[in-house]
Design a protein around this motif. Structure first.
Motif, PDB file in Angstrom:
ATOM      1  N   ALA A 183     -41.234  16.837   8.044  1.00 13.82           N
ATOM      2  CA  ALA A 183     -40.923  17.139   6.846  1.00 13.82           C
ATOM      3  C   ALA A 183     -40.270  16.077   6.493  1.00 13.82           C
ATOM      4  O   ALA A 183     -39.736  15.687   6.446  1.00 13.82           O
ATOM      5  CB  ALA A 183     -40.141  18.152   6.465  1.00 13.82           C
ATOM      6  N   PHE A 238     -37.299  19.958  12.241  1.00 18.42           N
ATOM      7  CA  PHE A 238     -38.509  20.163  11.441  1.00 18.42           C
ATOM      8  C   PHE A 238     -39.712  20.473  12.324  1.00 18.42           C
ATOM      9  O   PHE A 238     -40.446  21.421  12.096  1.00 18.42           O
ATOM     10  CB  PHE A 238     -38.822  18.919  10.613  1.00 18.42           C
ATOM     11  CG  PHE A 238     -37.715  18.518   9.683  1.00 18.42           C
ATOM     12  CD1 PHE A 238     -37.200  19.413   8.763  1.00 18.42           C
ATOM     13  CD2 PHE A 238     -37.194  17.230   9.714  1.00 18.42           C
ATOM     14  CE1 PHE A 238     -36.187  19.044   7.891  1.00 18.42           C
ATOM     15  CE2 PHE A 238     -36.193  16.851   8.856  1.00 18.42           C
ATOM     16  CZ  PHE A 238     -35.680  17.748   7.944  1.00 18.42           C
ATOM     17  N   PHE A 277     -42.859  22.655  11.281  1.00 19.99           N
ATOM     18  CA  PHE A 277     -42.866  22.580   9.817  1.00 19.99           C
ATOM     19  C   PHE A 277     -43.106  23.920   9.131  1.00 19.99           C
ATOM     20  O   PHE A 277     -43.342  23.970   7.927  1.00 19.99           O
ATOM     21  CB  PHE A 277     -43.904  21.569   9.311  1.00 19.99           C
ATOM     22  CG  PHE A 277     -43.636  20.153   9.709  1.00 19.99           C
ATOM     23  CD1 PHE A 277     -42.418  19.563   9.444  1.00 19.99           C
ATOM     24  CD2 PHE A 277     -44.609  19.419  10.350  1.00 19.99           C
ATOM     25  CE1 PHE A 277     -42.166  18.248   9.802  1.00 19.99           C
ATOM     26  CE2 PHE A 277     -44.372  18.103  10.717  1.00 19.99           C
ATOM     27  CZ  PHE A 277     -43.154  17.511  10.450  1.00 19.99           C
ATOM     28  N   ALA A 310     -41.669  27.072   7.619  1.00 18.69           N
ATOM     29  CA  ALA A 310     -40.364  27.538   7.159  1.00 18.69           C
ATOM     30  C   ALA A 310     -40.045  28.946   7.658  1.00 18.69           C
ATOM     31  O   ALA A 310     -38.922  29.228   8.094  1.00 18.69           O
ATOM     32  CB  ALA A 310     -40.297  27.493   5.631  1.00 18.69           C
ATOM     33  N   ASN A 355     -36.517  23.333   6.950  1.00 16.75           N
ATOM     34  CA  ASN A 355     -37.791  23.092   6.284  1.00 16.75           C
ATOM     35  C   ASN A 355     -37.767  23.649   4.867  1.00 16.75           C
ATOM     36  O   ASN A 355     -38.381  23.087   3.968  1.00 16.75           O
ATOM     37  CB  ASN A 355     -38.930  23.731   7.084  1.00 16.75           C
ATOM     38  CG  ASN A 355     -39.323  22.890   8.277  1.00 16.75           C
ATOM     39  OD1 ASN A 355     -39.672  21.736   8.140  1.00 16.75           O
ATOM     40  ND2 ASN A 355     -39.243  23.472   9.466  1.00 16.75           N
ATOM     41  N   LEU A 389     -42.631  22.048   0.470  1.00 20.74           N
ATOM     42  CA  LEU A 389     -41.208  21.963   0.778  1.00 20.74           C
ATOM     43  C   LEU A 389     -40.404  21.648  -0.476  1.00 20.74           C
ATOM     44  O   LEU A 389     -40.612  20.615  -1.115  1.00 20.74           O
ATOM     45  CB  LEU A 389     -40.954  20.878   1.830  1.00 20.74           C
ATOM     46  CG  LEU A 389     -41.662  21.066   3.168  1.00 20.74           C
ATOM     47  CD1 LEU A 389     -41.309  19.936   4.110  1.00 20.74           C
ATOM     48  CD2 LEU A 389     -41.283  22.409   3.791  1.00 20.74           C
TER      49      LEU A 389
END
Length: 338
Positions: free
Chosen positions: A7, A50, A82, A84, A108, A189
């Motif tokens: 990220a 991340f 990555f 979330a 993230n 993101l």
């Protein structure tokens, strides 16, 4: 630079600076008495990065782990890749299981992790928000969750810095119009969107500068190659390309032979060498491994009941060179490899 500094990484990602492979233990004065809990057990650090596959996160964890080991603590990388929501679940599970005394968190999605971070603080866990903000604001370094410690690179300032570097690149060749392509990080993101908007705002305010392409470049060489292929098919006359250091490496390979000026958001040895050699115009650079060690230092100190500053900005941590061209980065080297 995710960063995430993806990220993030990576970017952002972000900028980055250091003087070679610094030993965080030496920077902090060497090993100290082992941090222990009230039960006499070594303190445990959970690093919620991340993604393990991201070189920026891996370098950050190397600093966390090195500082932990030098100070009698342990560290573990919890990998959401990555994702979330996966990261939120990891945080919640770690709070419930009481697995760690310290959290170092590269979020993230800064808004999505807020409830889990609040739970961690209530549980007595020392939480260090590292590189990216936790909360809904991406223009401040101040903690947005009470009880947390920040050590971040403000995404909007990072984006503005990248935009200014690109304008300098245009001016270095007196290009007008100057066609710029921005390789965004990950559009999913929020922090990347904030960074992109800040960078594009600076670019669009500059006379003679035209943002011709905005394509998701991500934080890998593969994603950078794909993005550059798409850009060149539509705009073969691009003059300047901005992106994460990983994406720029991929873009450069695709555009081999073209006279393009590259601006990277990253801190790897390859990034620094490319700028020093004149292959790339400039980079936003931070000492990633050193900053990982600093996050561990702050978290362990608070876990031991010491007073630490709540707000910490990455560009204030020495060695400090947050952005630069060949001359500015002449005396530094990266702290990790892509």
């Amino acid at each position: 630079m995710v960063a995430p500094r993806t990220a993030l990484p990576a970017l952002a990602l972000v900028a980055l600076l250091a003087a070679g492979c610094v030993n965080p233990a030496e920077q902090q004065g060497g090993a100290t008495t082992a941090p222990t809990s009230s039960s006499g057990e070594a303190k445990r650090i959970g690093f919620f990065g991340f993604a393990k596959a991201n070189s920026f996160s891996a370098a950050t964890f190397a600093g966390v782990e090195e500082h932990a080991r030098a100070n009698g603590a342990t560290a573990e990388f919890l990998d959401p890749n990555f994702d979330a929501q996966a990261q939120v679940q990891q945080l919640q599970d770690a709070v419930t299981a009481k697995r760690f005394d310290v959290f170092v968190v590269q979020a993230n999605d800064g808004a999505a992790v807020v409830p889990a971070i609040q739970s961690a603080v209530r549980a007595g866990i020392s939480v260090v928000v590292q590189f990216t903000p936790v909360g809904t604001r991406y223009d401040t370094a101040e903690p947005q969750v009470d009880g947390t410690i920040t050590l971040i690179d403000v995404p909007t300032l990072n984006g503005e810095g990248l935009g200014r570097l690109a304008i300098q690149a245009c001016q270095s060749r007196k290009l007008s119009p100057c066609e710029v392509a921005y390789l965004e990080g990950l559009k999913a993101l929020p922090l990347d969107n904030a960074r992109t908007q800040a960078a594009v705002g600076v670019l669009e305010s500059a006379p003679g500068v035209r943002v011709k392409a905005r394509v998701e470049g991500g934080y890998t060489q593969e994603s950078g190659r794909k993005a550059m292929q798409d850009i060149l098919q539509k705009d073969p006359g691009i003059d300047v390309v901005i992106g994460s250091s990983q994406a720029v490496l991929g873009a450069e390979a695709v555009a081999k032979g073209k006279d393009i000026l590259y601006v990277a958001n990253g801190a790897s040895r390859q990034t620094v060498e490319a700028v020093q050699q004149g292959r790339w115009f400039g980079a936003y650079y931070l000492p990633v491994k050193t900053l990982g060690a600093k996050a561990a230092e702050l978290g362990l100190a608070k876990a031991l009941g010491k007073n630490v500053p709540a707000t910490n900005v990455m560009t204030d941590v020495p060695p400090a060179t947050s952005m630069g061209t060949k001359d500015a980065l002449a005396q530094v080297s990266g702290e990790y490899d892509e």
